[in-house]
Motif scaffolding. Structure first.
Motif, PDB file in Angstrom:
ATOM      1  N   GLY A  62      40.465  47.550  44.906  1.00 38.15           N
ATOM      2  CA  GLY A  62      41.796  47.233  44.437  1.00 38.15           C
ATOM      3  C   GLY A  62      41.772  46.053  43.477  1.00 38.15           C
ATOM      4  N   PRO A  63      42.930  45.654  42.958  1.00 45.47           N
ATOM      5  CA  PRO A  63      42.988  44.618  41.925  1.00 45.47           C
ATOM      6  C   PRO A  63      42.940  43.200  42.483  1.00 45.47           C
ATOM      7  N   CYS A  64      43.232  42.972  43.766  1.00 45.20           N
ATOM      8  CA  CYS A  64      43.371  41.610  44.297  1.00 45.20           C
ATOM      9  C   CYS A  64      42.116  40.757  44.114  1.00 45.20           C
ATOM     10  N   PRO A  65      40.904  41.223  44.502  1.00 48.92           N
ATOM     11  CA  PRO A  65      39.715  40.382  44.282  1.00 48.92           C
ATOM     12  C   PRO A  65      39.472  40.072  42.810  1.00 48.92           C
ATOM     13  N   LYS A  66      39.765  41.033  41.945  1.00 52.15           N
ATOM     14  CA  LYS A  66      39.522  40.823  40.515  1.00 52.15           C
ATOM     15  C   LYS A  66      40.489  39.790  39.949  1.00 52.15           C
ATOM     16  N   VAL A  67      41.766  39.854  40.366  1.00 52.75           N
ATOM     17  CA  VAL A  67      42.754  38.872  39.900  1.00 52.75           C
ATOM     18  C   VAL A  67      42.389  37.478  40.398  1.00 52.75           C
ATOM     19  N   ALA A  68      42.049  37.381  41.693  1.00 51.42           N
ATOM     20  CA  ALA A  68      41.671  36.085  42.262  1.00 51.42           C
ATOM     21  C   ALA A  68      40.416  35.541  41.588  1.00 51.42           C
ATOM     22  N   GLY A  69      39.416  36.412  41.363  1.00 44.13           N
ATOM     23  CA  GLY A  69      38.179  35.973  40.708  1.00 44.13           C
ATOM     24  C   GLY A  69      38.412  35.501  39.290  1.00 44.13           C
ATOM     25  N   THR A  70      39.257  36.215  38.555  1.00 47.98           N
ATOM     26  CA  THR A  70      39.552  35.816  37.172  1.00 47.98           C
ATOM     27  C   THR A  70      40.253  34.466  37.128  1.00 47.98           C
ATOM     28  N   LEU A  71      41.240  34.271  38.006  1.00 52.61           N
ATOM     29  CA  LEU A  71      42.014  33.027  38.024  1.00 52.61           C
ATOM     30  C   LEU A  71      41.131  31.823  38.381  1.00 52.61           C
ATOM     31  N   VAL A  72      40.399  31.942  39.490  1.00 55.01           N
ATOM     32  CA  VAL A  72      39.563  30.816  39.938  1.00 55.01           C
ATOM     33  C   VAL A  72      38.387  30.606  38.987  1.00 55.01           C
TER      34      VAL A  72
END
Length: 576
Positions: A62-72
């Motif tokens: 899903g998109p959640c790990p990718k969004v969190a990884g991109t932000l951090v």
């Protein structure tokens, strides 16, 4: 389960640290006095990554790990660039003003920034790429976890020495532990196996569970204790090394022996599972072979995993297992066939939209044949073997079934003669097209006398026997081309082509006398049967419906005249 627990523990620790900063409780931000505290931005980054993992229904999809990884990852890359550029981008004190620390208050250490970036990259890698490029993923994982692992081990042995290294200078001990937990959670995705076998059942995961304590945890604890004892002067350095080496060897050998015994047990379970699957497959094959149509299961690439005897007979092969389904699809049908598979794979078609299609297929000898093909995507629980299933019915089988249905629709199941539907169709056809050479057609309307009394006196079973025998008797009396129909209840109709009035009357009398002479018994009792017949002749001057009304009137007169007789409607007399 362990991945989720490790992530929850990391989230909890980071939230506690954030609470210590925002509510001014310094004791919550460090493990002990004299050791660095976890920075606000570090705790926030750990919390975001943990939430990104936990927000998914399944680990790292899903998109959640990718969004969190991109932000951090973006935030920590900017923090890291401040060190070599010697610039302050204003992001260190963005959320909280932290005045602690001699250099760069509030800024994560370079070691923490690099570790965050590696974690973010690992979280942004798609699941499919992570599984297909395991060595590269594992190498990046090892590089990333070595940074906090080195920091934590140094904290155990020489905390002051770590603070003198600029790369680690402000990295807290519990920051290192949190990083290790997140790397461990991500690392467990290497043991994710699609299908019914879970990561808890995979050989790699089992070995990791078994060898984690004797090969990693026990040597770390032992080395820490021996180092402390050596510092206190209780044992010599040589004895420290000897005990550490002996302890590691004993622990490793014990772990390997234990792992071997567990693997033997696992292999036994695996053999039982394979036997069960083979038995299930054999039973499924037996069931499939009872289906007259062709049933075939194949994977994404079209390789046939299982096919019943019906499919093998359709394509003219004794066994099609292992062959590709494409060899039985003509070139003109391949695009349509693969487009259908693509729609099913991408779930563009719901089960309600999956209608059978008429397609051309190829036999092994190269001859084409038409068939009705219904393709479906199999449930996930059986996709280890096959991705798709298809039911194939040849056009000959369809024609045979249609003929059977037509016969069932045209014939009366009790008397085994043509029914009223067939009679109506014949009447309509005669009125529309007439006879071949304009010959007259005779119509007899026949009704069994006192049939209700037969049912009341002898029972309905006797009534059914009477209907069957009367129908078959009249059928045997007719000429080829003449037909008898069950019109309804105990009433029958006879159509006789190319017949004159006197011949029609003679036929009716022959039917009446033969029916009256039938020797029908039920429960050793004779069942008397007679019939009344009304006759009329159609010469094409009027409609057959009118002729039928005349025959019905004649039948009524026969009934009124005492039954068991024939009444012929006079030629030239119109209905009044």
């Amino acid at each position: 389960m362990f991945s989720r627990s490790a992530t929850l523990l990391t989230l909890a620790s980071s939230l506690i640290v954030l609470g210590g900063w925002f509510f001014d409780v310094p004791a919550l931000t460090y493990l002990s006095e004299g050791l660095p505290s976890m920075k606000v931005n570090t705790a926030l980054g750990l919390a975001i990554l943990s939430l990104g993992i936990l927000a998914c229904n399944q680990l790292f999809t899903g998109p959640c790990p990718k969004v969190a990884g991109t932000l951090v990852g973006s935030f920590m890359l900017a923090s890291l660039l401040q060190y070599p550029l010697q610039q302050d981008f204003g992001i260190d004190q963005l959320l909280y003003t932290d005045s602690s620390g001699e250099f760069y208050p509030g800024r994560p250490s370079p070691a923490a920034c690099v570790t965050f970036i590696i974690l973010s990259i690992l979280m942004m890698i798609p699941t499919r790429l992570r599984q297909s490029a395991r060595p590269a993923f594992f190498a990046m994982l090892m590089v990333g976890i070595s940074i906090p692992a080195a920091a934590f081990m140094t904290y155990l042995i020489d905390p002051a020495g770590l603070l003198r290294v600029p790369f680690f200078s402000t990295m807290a001990a519990h920051t290192s532990l949190a990083f290790i937990l997140l790397f461990t959670a991500i690392g467990f995705t290497l043991f994710e196996i699609p299908g019914r076998v879970t990561r808890m059942q995979s050989s790699g995961w089992r070995l990791l569970q078994i060898l984690l304590i004797p090969v990693i945890i026990f040597p770390v604890i032992l080395s820490f204790l021996l180092f402390k004892l050596e510092k206190l002067g209780m044992i010599s350095p040589a004895l420290t090394i000897s005990v550490l080496a002996a302890g590691f060897c004993i622990s490793a050998v014990s772990g390997v022996i234990w792992a071997a015994s567990r693997e033997d047990k696992w292999l036994e379970l695996l053999r039982h599972e394979m036997d069960r699957r083979l038995t299930t497959e054999a039973k499924l094959g037996t069931v499939l072979d009872t289906i007259s149509g062709g049933v075939v299961f194949f994977d994404r690439t079209g390789n046939i995993r299982m096919a019943n005897g019906g499919f093998n007979r359709l394509v003219g092969m004794p066994d099609t297992s292992g062959k590709n389904i494409d060899i039985y699809i003509p070139v003109t049908e391949k695009n349509r066939f693969h487009q259908r598979l693509e729609n099913l794979e991408n779930r563009f078609e719901s089960p309600e939209d999956q209608h059978p299609e008429l397609m051309r297929l190829l036999r092994s000898d190269g001859h084409e044949f038409h068939a009705l093909v219904s393709i479906c995507r199999l449930p996930a629980v059986v996709q280890e073997m096959s991705r798709f299933g298809a039911l194939i019915i040849s056009s000959r089988e369809i024609e045979r079934q249609f003929k059977r249905l037509r016969d069932e629709a045209r014939y009366d199941h009790l008397t085994e003669i043509l029914n009223r539907t067939s009679y109506e169709l014949m009447i309509t056809g005669l009125e529309k097209h007439g006879t071949r050479h304009g010959e007259p057609v005779g119509l007899l309307m026949l009704d069994l006398d006192n049939f209700k009394q037969i049912n009341d006196s002898f029972g309905h079973a006797a009534g059914d026997t009477v209907l069957f025998q009367v129908a078959q008797t009249i059928h045997d009396l007719l000429r080829q081309g003449d037909n008898i129909y069950r019109y309804g209840g105990e009433e029958f109709a006879v159509l006789a082509a190319d017949i004159r009035a006197n011949e029609l009357l003679s036929l009716a009398e022959r039917i009446r006398t033969t029916v009256a002479s039938l020797d029908i018994t039920h429960a050793s009792l004779r069942v008397p049967v007679t019939c009344s017949i009304g006759a009329a002749l159609w010469t094409g001057d009027e409609s057959l419906k009118t002729v039928q009304e005349k025959a019905d009137r004649a039948l009524y007169q026969a009934k009124e005249g005492g039954r068991n007789q024939v009444v012929m409607w006079p030629d030239g007399v119109e209905l009044s």
